[in-house]
Design an enzyme around this catalytic site. Structure first.
Site, PDB file in Angstrom:
ATOM      1  N   HIS A 281     -10.891   5.668  -1.233  1.00  0.00           N
ATOM      2  CA  HIS A 281     -10.623   4.298  -0.895  1.00  0.00           C
ATOM      3  C   HIS A 281     -10.027   4.175   0.659  1.00  0.00           C
ATOM      4  CE1 HIS A 281      -7.113   1.648   0.237  1.00  0.00           C
ATOM      5  NE2 HIS A 281      -7.867   0.774   0.015  1.00  0.00           N
TER       6      HIS A 281
ATOM      7  N   HIS B 185      -3.345  -5.103  -6.215  1.00  0.00           N
ATOM      8  CA  HIS B 185      -4.870  -5.445  -5.811  1.00  0.00           C
ATOM      9  C   HIS B 185      -5.543  -5.901  -7.047  1.00  0.00           C
ATOM     10  CE1 HIS B 185      -4.089  -2.986  -2.422  1.00  0.00           C
ATOM     11  NE2 HIS B 185      -5.098  -3.646  -1.853  1.00  0.00           N
TER      12      HIS B 185
ATOM     13  N   HIS C 143       0.878  -1.038  -0.112  1.00  0.00           N
ATOM     14  CA  HIS C 143      -0.004   0.091   0.099  1.00  0.00           C
ATOM     15  C   HIS C 143       0.881   1.307   0.000  1.00  0.00           C
ATOM     16  CE1 HIS C 143      -2.610  -3.021   1.505  1.00  0.00           C
ATOM     17  NE2 HIS C 143      -3.555  -2.392   0.842  1.00  0.00           N
TER      18      HIS C 143
ATOM     19  N   HIS D  46     -13.041   2.368   3.473  1.00  0.00           N
ATOM     20  CA  HIS D  46     -12.459   1.413   4.585  1.00  0.00           C
ATOM     21  C   HIS D  46     -13.043   1.863   5.939  1.00  0.00           C
ATOM     22  CE1 HIS D  46     -10.122  -1.633   2.505  1.00  0.00           C
ATOM     23  NE2 HIS D  46      -9.594  -0.878   1.678  1.00  0.00           N
TER      24      HIS D  46
HETATM   25 CU1  C2O Z   1      -5.225  -3.604   0.212  1.00  0.00          CU
HETATM   26 CU2  C2O Z   1      -8.218  -1.317   0.318  1.00  0.00          CU
HETATM   27  O1  C2O Z   1      -6.584  -2.037   1.042  1.00  0.00           O
END
Ligand code: C2O
Length: 480
Positions: free
Chosen positions: A317, A196, A187, A321
């Site tokens: 993003h 991802h 990340h 989360h």
């Molecule tokens: Cu790998 Cu949205 O985190």
């Protein structure tokens, strides 16, 4: 919130290749540009008589403060990140608490590694918008996840092991190949999108194989469109294999998603949707004139974790989360790296992030590069277990076009493309880590019509957690 019923046709809509807005003409800049930080008295200081406008850059959390060592000038003998030795996986770190993790997320070890080649695309997988998905599709998806959850825990394709993949690559369990003193973290760097993409790619293929459907594609959570700005119903039904109890109970449908969420409800709920669109425009168009602005900072062998996140990663993003996970310091499941992928909604959240990457490529027209030509990025590689439980090595270079990887997205409206704000650069985040942040200012300066000013005062105002933030330095780079 109305959702439009969609028939379960198998027609594949092509990924939209919409045209971007006209390129701004960039003048040659000769003027000086001075940036001051944290000098609130400057407003009234008489010797500062220049025509100053106070540019408010609201920054929450910052993922830690600015790390001034530009990762771009790191090791002279840079080399791409190479897949870790998974047999050396160790107990990781809980990045919300900085304590050792109390779970083990190391994958099963396999001696044999196959260099993965993208199979020829015979049938295209179709990823629908979650809020538009029809009943048959949802039933199919639920069945697939149920079967995945029924696989034995030590099967690398099981729901549990799949969730652990995320933990292992994020929570500092692996050492970097070629630099055993440095941990691997995918990340907050230019590995975010490609890593991802591969992760979802195999997850989707495993599910498709379990239900014998080579056209199966993951649903994407369309949080960039007002119609999709709530938790998709399929994830909120108790008893469904897609349901997860570890979420913020205040954010179940019909709560409106907040792409600027950092732990506090927006004061004015009536503005949230419009703010979301503005946030999207900023992350996709306004603040991304340089590739790193969108992708995140360069990250090669020897680079310390978290060199700097790209716009979407740092903004919407992370907000989603935190918005989805429990409102506790550890934020399970979605609000913490180690547990995020235990919630099925993670994969729809990331399917949308993945879609935004494809859209970004479509928006870059003309001479603007879509991605890095740098072999330090293209040759980066990772290990995953594929749908046949074989350990495979995959490269960033193979991720550049989703259609070559055999899947496509349902085409939906992009109202944020028309949501150019008046003047504001929003950002947010939560975890405390040393990092750096890049803020694209060019378009903002144009909007304010201050491009030719000799000096401009820029204040950096943390939106949240201000007392914990240290800003270690500032550098202005002119993008040609
Ligand atoms: Cu790998 Cu949205 O985190």
């Amino acid at each position: 919130m109305s959702s439009i019923p969609l028939s379960c046709s198998t027609t594949i809509a092509a990924v939209s290749q919409f045209s971007s807005r006209p390129n701004n003409h960039h003048k040659t800049r000769t003027h000086k540009f001075e940036v001051r930080c944290n000098s609130k008295n400057d407003e009234t200081t008489p010797q500062n008589k220049i025509d100053r406008r106070n540019l408010l850059l609201s920054i929450g959390g910052l993922y830690g403060a600015a790390n001034l060592v530009s990762a771009y000038h790191s090791p002279s003998l840079a080399s791409p990140i190479s897949a870790p030795d998974i047999s050396k996986c160790t107990r990781g770190t809980n990045l919300n608490t900085q304590q050792p993790l109390d779970v083990n997320c190391c994958p099963p070890v396999s001696e044999k590694i196959i260099n993965y080649k993208l199979p020829p695309v015979k049938t295209m997988r179709f990823r629908p918008a979650a809020h538009l998905a029809c009943k048959e599709y949802i039933t199919k998806y639920e069945k697939a996840v149920e079967l995945m959850k029924a696989l034995p825990d030590d099967d690398p394709r099981s729901f549990k092991q799949q969730a652990n993949v995320h933990c292992a690559y994020c929570n500092l369990t692996y050492e970097q190949t070629g630099d055993s003193d440095t941990k691997l973290q995918v990340h907050n760097s230019w590995l975010f999108y490609p890593w991802h993409r591969w992760y979802l790619y195999f997850y989707e293929r495993i599910l498709g194989k379990l239900i014998n459907d080579p056209t199966f594609g993951l649903p994407f959570w369309n949080w960039d469109n007002p119609e999709g700005m709530f938790m998709p119903d399929m994830f909120a039904r108790k008893g469904s294999p897609l349901y997860n109890p570890l979420r913020n109970p205040n954010h179940l449908p019909p709560a409106i998603t907040d792409l600027r969420y950092f732990g506090q409800e927006a004061a004015d709920q009536s503005k949230v949707i419009q703010n979301n669109l503005v946030e999207m425009y900023g992350s996709m168009v306004r603040n991304v004139s340089k590739l790193e602005d969108f992708y995140g900072a360069r990250y090669v062998t020897g680079t310390k974790p978290d060199p700097g996140a790209g716009s979407v990663e740092r903004g919407p993003h992370t907000a989603m989360h935190v918005w989805t996970g429990q409102a506790t310091p550890t934020g399970e499941d979605m609000g913490n790296f180690y547990s995020a992928a235990r919630d099925s909604i993670f994969f729809s959240h990331h399917a949308n992030v993945d879609r935004l990457w494809s859209l970004f490529s479509g928006l870059r027209s003309g001479s603007k590069p879509k991605d890095f030509p740098d072999s330090d990025w293209l040759d980066s590689n990772f290990l995953f277990y594929d749908e046949n439980a074989q350990l495979v090595r995959v490269r960033v270079a193979d991720t550049l076009e989703n259609e070559k990887m055999g899947y496509t997205f349902q085409k939906v409206d992009l109202p944020w493309l028309k949501s150019r704000p008046t003047a504001r650069v929003p950002h947010k985040n939560s975890t405390k880590v040393k990092s750096k942040i890049r803020l694209g200012l060019t378009e903002l300066l144009e909007d304010l019509d201050v491009e030719d000013d000799d000096q401009i005062l820029v204040s950096l105002v943390p939106k949240a957690g201000g007392e914990d933030i240290t800003i270690g330095g500032i550098k202005i780079i002119y993008a040609a």
